[in-house]
Scaffold this active site. Structure first.
Site, PDB file in Angstrom:
ATOM      1  N   ARG A  76      -8.707  -0.421  -3.669  1.00  0.00           N
ATOM      2  CA  ARG A  76      -8.858  -0.176  -1.805  1.00  0.00           C
ATOM      3  C   ARG A  76      -6.956  -0.618  -1.984  1.00  0.00           C
ATOM      4  O   ARG A  76      -7.434   0.370  -1.015  1.00  0.00           O
ATOM      5  CB  ARG A  76      -9.160  -1.809  -1.772  1.00  0.00           C
ATOM      6  CG  ARG A  76     -10.786  -2.162  -1.527  1.00  0.00           C
ATOM      7  CD  ARG A  76     -11.145  -2.711  -0.965  1.00  0.00           C
ATOM      8  NE  ARG A  76     -11.226  -3.835  -0.778  1.00  0.00           N
ATOM      9  CZ  ARG A  76     -11.646  -5.378  -0.600  1.00  0.00           C
ATOM     10  NH1 ARG A  76     -12.278  -4.912   0.805  1.00  0.00           N
ATOM     11  NH2 ARG A  76     -11.049  -6.632  -0.052  1.00  0.00           N
ATOM     12  N   GLU A 113      -8.538 -14.465  -8.784  1.00  0.00           N
ATOM     13  CA  GLU A 113      -9.109 -15.984  -8.377  1.00  0.00           C
ATOM     14  C   GLU A 113     -10.507 -16.212  -9.147  1.00  0.00           C
ATOM     15  O   GLU A 113     -11.444 -16.570  -8.517  1.00  0.00           O
ATOM     16  CB  GLU A 113      -9.632 -15.706  -6.744  1.00  0.00           C
ATOM     17  CG  GLU A 113      -9.807 -14.614  -5.922  1.00  0.00           C
ATOM     18  CD  GLU A 113      -9.843 -13.690  -5.905  1.00  0.00           C
ATOM     19  OE1 GLU A 113      -9.758 -12.516  -4.700  1.00  0.00           O
ATOM     20  OE2 GLU A 113      -8.622 -12.736  -6.791  1.00  0.00           O
TER      21      GLU A 113
END
Length: 188
Positions: A76, A113
């Site tokens: 992105r 994460e």
């Protein structure tokens, strides 16, 4: 959710950009895995006026750092970094997932994460003397930004900062990037 500041000073990003961003990001629970809340910027990308406000805010940040090159972090970050570089009249370098770039590359593996990943950049993408601003959509744990910064530095260029749309505060990614100047439009 508030406008964020860099590690040392206010970014000067207008509150309007944070308001626009807040209105054009949706949460997608349990993506890409259970327990993760994905910040979907598709509504932002589909709204030209809102996208322009956010790109202007990121370009203002880049200009404040004297960036001569913008590093676009996959995936992105590509959507944000290219128009920022265009507005500044500087080059943009894609930082890609492993195996996506032709020619000689250097790479860094890092923790996310929710797993691990490897980023690559072409060996001749950055030159000594380049002042590189990293651009991505979200700062979470800081692993992606840290790996990208290491790739830039390994190339002999200087990392002047990181500009993101959103910073997920509870994941403490900023702490891994000290003393890098970090600008985010919105904290979540």
């Amino acid at each position: 959710m508030t406008a964020a500041t860099s590690t040392s000073a206010s970014t000067g990003v207008p509150g309007r950009a944070a308001d626009v961003l807040r209105a054009h990001v949706r949460d997608v629970p349990d993506f890409p895995k259970p327990g993760v809340i994905f910040k979907d910027i598709t509504p932002l990308l589909m709204t030209p006026a809102a996208f322009a406000v956010v790109i202007d805010a990121l370009a203002e940040t880049a200009d404040g750092h004297g960036a001569t090159v913008v590093a676009a972090i996959e995936a992105r970050g590509f959507l944000l970094a290219a128009p920022v570089a265009y507005r500044l009249g500087v080059g943009v370098v894609p930082v890609r997932k492993q195996g996506k770039l032709p020619g000689a590359t250097i790479s860094r593996t890092y923790d996310l994460e929710y797993g691990t990943a490897t980023l690559e950049v072409q060996t001749d993408a950055f030159r000594p003397g380049d002042r590189v601003l990293l651009v991505d959509d979200v700062l979470a744990t800081g692993g992606t930004a840290l790996a990208t910064a290491e790739l830039v530095r390994q190339s002999g260029a200087e990392v002047v900062g990181l500009a993101v749309l959103m910073e997920i505060m509870f994941l403490l990614g900023r702490d891994r990037l000290v003393p890098l100047a970090i600008s985010s439009i919105m904290e979540v």
